[in-house]
Design an enzyme around this catalytic site. Structure first.
Site, mmCIF file in Angstrom:
data_model
loop_
_atom_site.group_PDB
_atom_site.id
_atom_site.type_symbol
_atom_site.label_atom_id
_atom_site.label_comp_id
_atom_site.label_asym_id
_atom_site.label_seq_id
_atom_site.Cartn_x
_atom_site.Cartn_y
_atom_site.Cartn_z
ATOM 1 N N CYS A 170 0.810 -1.218 0.000
ATOM 2 C CA CYS A 170 0.000 0.000 0.000
ATOM 3 C C CYS A 170 0.849 1.275 0.000
ATOM 4 O O CYS A 170 1.438 1.622 -1.009
ATOM 5 C CB CYS A 170 -0.987 -0.030 1.159
ATOM 6 N N ARG A 207 -13.251 5.660 -2.358
ATOM 7 C CA ARG A 207 -12.045 4.902 -2.118
ATOM 8 C C ARG A 207 -12.162 3.509 -2.723
ATOM 9 O O ARG A 207 -13.264 2.984 -2.929
ATOM 10 C CB ARG A 207 -11.762 4.784 -0.616
ATOM 11 N N HIS A 275 -3.783 -5.803 1.841
ATOM 12 C CA HIS A 275 -3.605 -5.957 3.289
ATOM 13 C C HIS A 275 -4.255 -7.289 3.683
ATOM 14 O O HIS A 275 -4.489 -8.149 2.865
ATOM 15 C CB HIS A 275 -4.314 -4.820 4.032
#
Length: 333
Positions: A170, A207, A275
């Protein structure tokens, strides 16, 4: 890691793909509360493996310092993980990736060491066998940018050039590209290790968030190609024309939500938005990194582990978000 005994009484062991690890499966759960029934071939984790030349393992040394007086199996193999900015880059349990690597090494009798690489710490050539960088918020990335360029840049470039495996998740993935344009404020230059750039479309843009399933084109022969995890990023990343994506998106957003690419791979270095933590639910990727840490040429083969719990978690995500890939994965295991 305890599971419901009622649901696991008749569970069978689902080991990692045999083509990755040709030896006998090693149980590393005999001292835990897991009630999964072990197959007859599984050995207690404190017992030595039967000799198998295909494992190419170094001599085994026995120690009497194991828990409960049980001898602990030790080998001359060692993995040193350089954990960059552990106190700043740890969104969504990214530290769990290092924990997963540690346990998968320890279950095999491989010595494991974490080398902290925080603000001010230089990367000494030859001091680490694998490097990890987690995710962080825009403010964290800006805070460590000076150290990244002044102190760590040459070391990181050297690791990638030397074939040392690196996993950047990320925010750190973005920092290793050419630049990142945040939703507000000045452009953040990157190291340019990865041929990509990232731009945030603005605070009003949705997002890229949710569960993600991807197909890993570089998976070892015979191993499942799927990877599962969680993504949450505002930036959209675009690869250079000659760059190689780490994976292709089956469910979720990936790099930018439009071209179905996820992450990037440069030699033995991986950048990704996944993640979750990423490695606990993807044991085949964790073992790929460990094998490269032991030998960057990629020829090392690891003893298989009983990964029934890990694969159950992996396949649960596949069943919910990419059921057709679940059937494909099961056929490979």
């Amino acid at each position: 890691r305890s599971v419901n005994p009622a649901s696991s009484t008749n569970a069978s062991i689902e080991s990692a793909p045999a083509s990755l690890d040709p030896g006998t499966a090693v149980s590393r759960r005999s001292d835990r509360s897991l009630t999964t029934v072990l197959s007859a071939s599984a050995l207690p984790k404190t017992q030595p493996l039967a000799h198998d030349a295909a494992l190419e393992s170094p001599p085994v040394i026995w120690s009497s310092q194991g828990q409960g007086g049980v001898p602990a199996r030790k080998t001359s193999r060692r993995v040193r993980v350089g954990h960059l900015y552990a106190d700043l880059l740890n969104l969504y349990a990214d530290r769990g990736n290092v924990m997963s690597l540690r346990r998968r090494c320890e279950w095999r009798g491989i010595d494991f060491e974490v080398v902290p690489l925080g603000i001010g710490d230089r990367i000494v050539p030859g001091a680490v066998d694998l490097a990890f960088m987690g995710g962080g918020q825009d403010g964290d990335q800006a805070f460590l940018a000076d150290d990244l360029f002044r102190v760590k840049a040459d070391g990181i470039r050297g690791l990638v050039s030397d074939g040392v495996p690196l996993l950047a998740v990320c925010g750190s993935y973005q920092l290793l590209g050419h630049y990142y344009d945040p939703s507000a404020g000045a452009r953040l230059p990157g190291l340019g290790v990865f041929d990509l750039h990232t731009a945030h479309p603005g605070p009003q843009a949705p997002r890229c968030i949710g569960n993600v399933v991807v197909e890993w084109g570089g998976a070892p022969n015979g191993a499942p190609r799927t990877l599962v995890g969680f993504e949450n990023h505002g930036g959209r990343t675009f690869l250079g024309s000659e760059a190689t994506p780490f994976a292709r998106v089956a469910a979720g957003y990936g790099n930018n939500g439009s071209d179905r690419t996820e992450g990037i791979v440069v030699g033995n270095a991986i950048g990704t938005y996944i993640h979750g933590s990423l490695l606990p639910k993807n044991p085949h990727l964790a073992d790929w990194l460990i094998a490269l840490a032991l030998d960057p040429s990629g020829t090392t083969k690891l003893e298989p582990l009983d990964d029934s719990v890990e694969w159950r978690a992996h396949e649960t995500v596949l069943g919910r978000f990419a059921p057709s890939l679940r059937r494909s994965t099961e056929s490979r295991r």
